[in-house]
Design an enzyme around this catalytic site. Structure first.
Site, PDB file in Angstrom:
ATOM      1  CE  LYS A 145      -4.525   0.593   0.468  1.00 43.46           C
ATOM      2  NZ  LYS A 145      -5.451  -0.430  -0.039  1.00 43.46           N
TER       3      LYS A 145
HETATM    4  N1  GLU Z   1      -7.034  -0.093  -3.453  1.00 40.28           N
HETATM    5  C1  GLU Z   1      -7.773  -1.280  -3.696  1.00 40.28           C
HETATM    6  C2  GLU Z   1      -7.789  -2.174  -2.475  1.00 40.28           C
HETATM    7  O1  GLU Z   1      -7.588  -1.731  -1.371  1.00 40.28           O
HETATM    8  C3  GLU Z   1      -7.306  -1.979  -4.952  1.00 40.28           C
HETATM    9  C4  GLU Z   1      -5.887  -2.412  -4.952  1.00 40.28           C
HETATM   10  C5  GLU Z   1      -5.401  -2.932  -6.310  1.00 40.28           C
HETATM   11  O2  GLU Z   1      -6.190  -2.992  -7.236  1.00 40.28           O
HETATM   12  O3  GLU Z   1      -4.221  -3.267  -6.391  1.00 40.28           O
HETATM   13  O4  GLU Z   1      -8.084  -3.333  -2.551  1.00 40.28           O
END
Ligand code: GLU
Length: 429
Positions: free
Chosen positions: A118
């Protein structure tokens, strides 16, 4: 305490609930249920790589401001790191670290070959021009150039970012390496290799999970009373798809307040209204204004927190009247509130299942990009449905076999698969 190796960059208030400690508690609970070796728990309690970069940005008025940007890579035993980039004033290194860990379990749970990551920058996009946001995104990407890549770490949109930021990231990365690399990010615009269906994917996934949970109770989406906190990418897509499926979306809110209608809100009209009102739903006609707190306590069949974490806490959990809580946001229910809901027999559909649709279609986008074959939206949605329903069924089965609540069942599946891979790969050296 395993989490104490992460610096506390923020000054915690007395009511502060540390998201990283919460994430570690869920891991420890799953590890206990699985009787995992303590060494594995130790490895999985620590992110593999934590990067914080300074992002100097020239504001439109000529002043220079320096922002802090983070990227946390939790665990890559199953494949390259994967996870969103968040632009929000509440971003901290601890929050990003917790969310990176959640991504590891989420990917393992839905069976896609990624590790969790993240990223985030503590800023409120409302106070920056498009040009400033572009300069911030490009500098952040360039600072992370060696840490990301299609087989290393693949960012995607999260709160406060969208396809627009992904296009800037893809372009910056591509210019730096000297050729176009669409696979470095997902959630891109279709014009540069994005997937059809990606924008609505998280909300669509939530809709599938809610549909399955209702079906297990012998009920259907038609006529179900739903309240949704948050009307951003996830909340608005879930609202629209549930509305189209015949559910009655009786309330929706954003940070500035919400609206309620006993007869059900006209979601397509509300989407248009919000788009013209700086994403606020306040003032929408033929609806009663309500606060965020009131929305969470409405009598309804399904409550979908689709905004920030820690929204349902020990303080307000007794007011929640929903029979099903579907966590479209990451970590919207605190540990203590979750226990209270489970004790009352409320079905809590955990975040790593209920909001996995986004990363599932990110995976489908990545696969399409690697094979240079692009699918129509129907195919993408079908694949998404199949992976989501399969994960849901596995969680239900695990919950029945082990006699444990759905969240713990989802975690044992996610954590168990990662631990299995960790054991099979072994430690180097
Ligand atoms: N931000 C989204 C999540 O928390 C998608 C992450 C992604 O597609 O890599 O799942």
């Amino acid at each position: 305490m395993v989490s104490s190796s992460l610096p506390r960059l923020e000054a915690p208030s007395p009511a502060y609930i540390c998201p990283y400690d919460q994430a570690c508690s869920y891991l420890e609970e799953a590890a206990k249920e699985l009787k995992l070796n303590q060494g594995f728990v130790e490895v999985l309690s620590h992110p593999r790589k934590v990067v914080t970069v300074s992002i100097p940005v020239k504001r439109d008025n000529g002043e220079v401001q320096v922002l802090a940007g983070h990227r946390v890579q939790h665990c890559d035993v199953l494949g390259p790191y994967k996870g969103g980039i968040r632009y929000h004033p509440a971003v901290t290194l601890r929050e990003v670290s917790a969310l990176a860990m959640l991504m590891t379990w989420k990917c393992a749970l839905v069976g896609i070959p990624y590790g969790g990551a993240k990223g985030g920058i503590a800023l409120d996009p409302k106070f920056y021009s498009v040009g400033e946001l572009e300069r911030i995104t490009r500098r952040y990407t360039s600072e992370l150039i060696k840490d990301i890549g299609p087989s290393i770490d693949i960012p995607a949109p999260d709160m406060g970012t969208s396809a627009r930021e992904m296009a800037w990231m893809m372009d910056t990365y591509s210019v730096n390496v000297g050729h176009a690399v669409p696979g470095v990010v997902t959630g891109k615009p279709i014009s540069v290799g994005g997937s059809r269906g990606r924008e609505m994917a998280t909300g669509r996934g939530t809709m599938f999970i809610v549909r399955e949970a209702l079906a297990d109770k012998g009920e259907s989406l038609v006529g179900a009373r739903v309240a949704i906190q948050g009307f951003g990418n996830v909340g608005s897509a879930a609202a629209l798809l549930l509305h189209e499926a015949g559910a009655k979306v009786i309330a929706v809110s954003t940070g500035s307040g919400g609206v309620f209608s006993e007869a059900g809100l006209d979601i397509p009209a509300l989407k248009v209204y919000a788009a013209n009102n700086r994403r606020s739903v306040v003032g929408f006609g033929q609806a009663i204004p309500i606060s965020n707190a009131e929305l969470l306590s409405l009598p309804c069949d399904v409550l979908i927190p689709a905004a920030l974490e820690n929204q349902i806490t020990e303080d307000n959990v007794n007011q929640v009247q929903a029979r099903i809580v579907a966590e479209a946001a990451n970590g919207p229910v605190t540990l203590a509130a979750n226990q209270a809901l489970e004790a009352r027999g409320v079905t809590v559909l955990p975040d790593i299942l209920a909001n996995a649709g986004g990363v599932v279609v990110s995976y489908l986008e990545w696969v399409q990009g690697l094979s240079y074959v692009f699918w129509d939206e129907e195919r993408v949605n079908k694949e998404l449905e199949s992976l989501m329903v399969q994960a849901y069924r596995q969680v239900i089965q695990q919950s029945k076999i082990r006699q444990i609540p759905l969240r713990l069942a989802a975690y044992t599946l996610g954590v168990g698969r990662v631990a299995q891979a960790l054991g099979d790969r072994g430690l180097y050296p």
